[in-house]
Design an enzyme around this catalytic site. Structure first.
Site, short mmCIF file in Angstrom:
data_model
loop_
_atom_site.label_atom_id
_atom_site.label_comp_id
_atom_site.label_asym_id
_atom_site.label_seq_id
_atom_site.Cartn_x
_atom_site.Cartn_y
_atom_site.Cartn_z
N HIS A 141 1.01 -1.19 -0.06
CA HIS A 141 -0.07 0.11 0.10
C HIS A 141 0.88 1.19 0.05
O HIS A 141 2.19 0.95 0.09
CB HIS A 141 -0.92 0.08 1.12
N CYS A 171 6.10 5.92 4.60
CA CYS A 171 4.83 5.17 3.96
C CYS A 171 4.22 5.78 2.72
O CYS A 171 3.41 5.40 2.11
CB CYS A 171 3.74 5.30 5.26
N HIS A 228 4.95 0.03 -0.66
CA HIS A 228 5.85 -0.54 0.43
C HIS A 228 4.72 -1.73 0.67
O HIS A 228 3.57 -1.58 0.70
CB HIS A 228 6.42 0.04 1.41
N HIS A 282 3.56 -5.00 3.90
CA HIS A 282 3.59 -5.40 5.21
C HIS A 282 3.15 -7.06 5.15
O HIS A 282 2.18 -7.41 4.16
CB HIS A 282 2.57 -4.41 5.89
N ASP A 318 -4.86 -10.67 0.24
CA ASP A 318 -3.43 -11.32 -0.22
C ASP A 318 -2.69 -11.20 -1.27
O ASP A 318 -3.24 -11.37 -2.57
CB ASP A 318 -3.61 -12.72 0.42
N HIS A 319 -1.48 -10.68 -1.28
CA HIS A 319 -0.57 -10.28 -2.34
C HIS A 319 -1.14 -9.19 -3.32
O HIS A 319 -0.95 -9.30 -4.57
CB HIS A 319 -0.41 -11.70 -3.23
N GLU A 321 0.07 -4.69 11.83
CA GLU A 321 0.76 -4.05 10.56
C GLU A 321 2.28 -4.54 10.84
O GLU A 321 2.98 -5.01 9.88
CB GLU A 321 0.67 -2.66 10.64
NI NI Z 1 2.38 0.73 5.61
#
Ligand code: NI
Length: 168
Positions: free
Chosen positions: A41, A60, A66, A68, A106-107, A153
């Site tokens: 995100h 961010c 980037h 998580h 996911d992904h 996160e």
């Molecule tokens: Ni983030």
């Protein structure tokens, strides 16, 4: 002798059953299922300049995203069913969370790929609200009541949401 001992066992079983019934009748229990997913995100407010986005969101706001490794905890509350001892079958809860959340996130890129996050700034705070809204009905259909969402996160940051209810 046989009758007396049988009578004693029978009385004991009745007492235990009665005790179990009373416990089930009165006690609300919270159970939690954990699932994981990873996603990319970017925290970015389109109304702001690049400078302001970088100032507020720091790393961010990185233009090329980037990622998580998220850990999601879904808590359901209820009174244990007298026949099963379950508040909700954890197999059912796991399947709901996988179908509604993990398979969708996911992904994925949370800014671009996820219909239920469309036009939402995908902070962990906003994500828990959207995840809650998506899980309420399927969990209710399985006989459960959603009580809390916790989304981790990073090992240092997590967010919790109790709907509009007070934390227990
Ligand atoms: Ni983030």
């Amino acid at each position: 002798m046989f009758c007396s001992s049988y009578y004693h066992i029978s009385l004991t079983l009745h007492f235990l059953y009665w005790k179990a019934s009373i416990i089930s009748d009165l006690k609300t229990v919270y159970i939690t299922r954990r699932e994981t997913f990873n996603a990319a995100h970017k925290l970015w407010n389109e109304m702001w300049s690049a400078e302001k986005n970088e100032e507020v969101f720091g790393r961010c706001s990185n233009h090329n995203w980037h990622g998580h490794n998220f850990t999601l905890y879904v808590t359901v509350k209820g009174i244990p069913n007298p026949d099963t001892g379950f508040v909700i079958n954890l197999k059912d809860l796991s399947q709901i969370v996988k179908d509604e959340i993990v398979e969708v996130l996911d992904h994925k890129n949370l800014n671009l790929d996820v219909p239920f996050l469309k036009d939402i700034l995908p902070s962990t705070e906003n994500m828990v609200i959207c995840i809650w809204d998506r899980l309420v009905e399927p969990i209710r259909s399985s006989g459960g009541e959603i009580a809390k969402i916790k989304l981790v996160e990073t090992e240092n940051n997590y967010v919790e949401y109790w709907g509009d209810g007070e934390p227990f």
